[in-house]
Design a protein around this motif. Structure first.
Motif, PDB file in Angstrom:
ATOM      1  N   LEU B  62       0.867  -1.178   0.000  1.00 10.32           N
ATOM      2  CA  LEU B  62       0.000   0.000   0.000  1.00 10.32           C
ATOM      3  C   LEU B  62       0.899   1.221   0.000  1.00 10.32           C
ATOM      4  CD1 LEU B  62      -3.017   1.038   0.414  1.00 10.32           C
ATOM      5  CD2 LEU B  62      -2.363   1.343   2.793  1.00 10.32           C
ATOM      6  N   SER B  83      -2.583   0.441  -4.324  1.00 10.43           N
ATOM      7  CA  SER B  83      -2.214  -0.838  -3.732  1.00 10.43           C
ATOM      8  C   SER B  83      -1.887  -1.810  -4.853  1.00 10.43           C
ATOM      9  CB  SER B  83      -3.385  -1.312  -2.868  1.00 10.43           C
ATOM     10  OG  SER B  83      -3.657  -2.659  -3.061  1.00 10.43           O
ATOM     11  N   THR B  99      -8.378   1.992  -4.901  1.00  7.53           N
ATOM     12  CA  THR B  99      -8.602   1.774  -3.483  1.00  7.53           C
ATOM     13  C   THR B  99      -9.208   3.024  -2.861  1.00  7.53           C
ATOM     14  OG1 THR B  99      -7.563   0.858  -1.542  1.00  7.53           O
ATOM     15  CG2 THR B  99      -6.226   2.360  -2.800  1.00  7.53           C
TER      16      THR B  99
END
Lengths: 163, 383
Positions: B62, B83, B99
């Motif tokens: 991430l 991510s 995300t």
């Protein structure tokens, strides 16, 4: 453990459909269930395995012989397990996981569970219900609500071919 | 029978598990159960532990990256979240997955990763003072009330550091916020059980630059704190650790020595290297040394495990030393490093794996997290 003798001890296993199998004790005791029977001295005659059919037991014995022939090398054992399971269909794997559980064979149990998961990973909800024989007990509204909550997980699902 | 089913389900990734909640009510209740969630997490960590860093399947990357956007009058530069898998095809650029915050809103501003543990991420939106506890694997999140601090006289500038803490047994989460007004420190702790902030004693020393996100290792939170008030980045530091397990709020700070580092030779940053405390030493000659505390709490176990100058390849691609960041280390010597736009898995002087992540650049802040089913909204509440 068996007393030291010149010749390897052979056990006779009986499936629930009355097939008889001979297997070296050293391979068979990979099953904790069988090992306990041997240690309790119940292995003199035929060992009945009431929860395993002949087809599955034959397969499990192939595995027992194959894996016990490999010396202590986890890499090699893993690649044997992968190869052993690679051509098995879902029904065979399902029978085998039940057998591995009954026979208390953790290495086979882990490998078959992982293989079943690998087969299931991209399958639809309908496929899983059919293969596991599960009745949908949601009302249509409930099911829609659960689906809506996890809508993104329905992307990239394989179309059902029931294999 | 249910046990056998659970054995199978432990092997499935989060996405499949969430979809299979639809199979039946009993599957839904198995997959949502606290015991199942904990065991699934434990096994995911254990599997990737034995796999080494070239075969991570339950961990993902991430990162925050810069994002440029324009309105009629201005170009804005902001940051957002991306991510990607750590197990992607090495020949293709890694697919960046959309995300929580992948298109910044001028009103909300940029985003900071302020804490991470067990697959839950603490996210901070600076401009609107908002904290979010988020599980990127399930996409669920929960807003945590922002801490309010006493407004001090003569204070017009302050820095805040956060940290996310988790208690394996109770499932309770706590968030720590350390506010530094330049001459005074205030520390507050938020508990998921009480859903409120309380003031605790401050450690009273300035945190080293780049230490604004507490590192959760071995059940404790860690920051790098300066040993004196020198304004340069070269001053000597200790690691401070905070254990939030006590229920009476008598939390204790401890210090861990970092004597292994020559602070006169450059800047030092604290890293969470996948369950190990690590120090990244950025030396004046633009080299990077990574140190790992192999045995938690044992000063003698600090070991230098990686050196950037051992790798001469791609020196153009990597840009400045600032673009190099260690992310994860394993006892077999494998180390995962962000290297310019690349993710490297190295072992000693060997490069084992290399993959390209398009949006990485030298300003990225990146972490590795484990995919888990933990819910940010029901933690620590008895069910």
């Amino acid at each position: 453990m068996a007393a030291e003798t010149g010749t390897p001890t052979t056990l006779t296993l009986k499936s629930n459909d009355d097939e008889l199998f001979s297997v070296a004790e050293s391979a068979a005791i990979l099953s904790v269930t069988i090992r306990n029977m041997v240690e309790d001295g119940c292995a003199g005659g035929v060992i009945p395995l009431d929860n395993v059919d002949g087809k599955t037991l034959a397969s499990v014995i192939t595995y027992m012989n194959g894996i016990s022939a490999i010396p202590a090398d986890e890499e090699k054992k893993k690649s044997y397990r992968d190869k052993f399971l690679s051509d098995k269909d879902f029904e065979t794997l399902a029978d085998m996981v039940l057998a591995a559980n009954y026979l208390n064979m953790s290495c086979l149990m882990d490998a078959v569970s992982a293989k079943i998961a690998q087969v299931m990973e991209k399958k639809s909800v309908g496929w899983v219900r059919r293969k596991f024989g599960i009745e949908n007990d949601y009302t249509p509204e409930e099911e829609a609500a659960v689906k809506e909550e996890h809508k993104w997980t329905f992307e990239g699902v394989e179309t059902d071919d029931d294999n | 029978m249910e046990e056998i089913l659970e054995e199978i389900l432990y092997n499935l990734p989060i996405k499949s598990l969430l979809r299979f909640k639809c199979v039946s009510k009993s599957w839904h209740s198995i997959i949502s159960g606290e015991a199942f969630i904990k065991e699934h997490l434990k096994r995911s960590i254990a599997k990737d532990e034995t796999a080494g860093l070239t075969g991570l399947t339950h961990h993902k990357l991430l990162f925050t990256y810069r994002y440029k956007y324009s309105d009629q009058t201005h170009d804005w530069l902001s940051s957002c979240l991306g991510s990607c898998s750590l197990n992607c095809n090495q020949l293709l650029p890694a697919a960046i997955e959309p995300t929580l915050y992948d298109r910044p809103d001028p009103y909300v501003g940029g985003v900071t990763i302020s804490g991470s543990c067990n697959g839950l991420i603490l996210i901070r939106f600076g401009r609107i003072s908002r904290l979010i506890l988020w599980n990127p694997s399930t996409t669920k999140y929960r807003v945590i009330p922002y801490p309010s601090f006493e407004q001090l006289p003569l204070s017009n500038y302050y820095r805040s550091s956060f940290g996310l803490w988790y208690n394996d047994e109770s499932g309770e989460y706590k968030v720590v916020c350390i506010r530094d007004d330049g001459w005074c420190y205030q520390t507050k702790v938020y508990g998921s059980k009480t859903d409120s902030w309380t003031t605790i004693e401050s450690f009273g020393r300035r945190l080293q630059e780049g230490s604004y996100c507490g590192k959760f290792v071995n059940g404790r939170l860690h920051w790098l704190a300066r040993l004196d008030y020198s304004s340069t980045r070269r001053c000597r530091c200790d690691i401070i650790s905070l254990d939030l397990a006590a229920d009476d709020e008598k939390y204790k700070y401890e210090t861990l020595s970092t004597n292994c580092i020559d602070y006169s030779r450059g800047a030092v940053f604290l890293r969470d290297l996948g369950g190990y405390l690590g120090l990244m030493h950025l030396t004046d000659d633009a080299d990077v040394n990574v140190w790992v505390m192999k045995e938690y709490g044992v000063r003698e176990s600090w070991t230098r495990v990686w050196t950037l100058s051992d790798f001469v390849v791609d020196i153009v691609e990597r840009g400045l030393g600032g673009g190099t960041k260690p992310l994860c280390w394993r006892k077999n010597g494998d180390i995962l490093v962000v290297f310019g736009k690349y993710l490297f898995v190295c072992n000693g002087k060997n490069l084992l794996r290399k993959s390209r992540v398009g949006k990485l650049d030298d300003r990225v802040f990146s972490i590795v997290y484990v995919e888990s089913l933990l819910s940010p909204s029901m933690i620590g509440h008895q069910q």
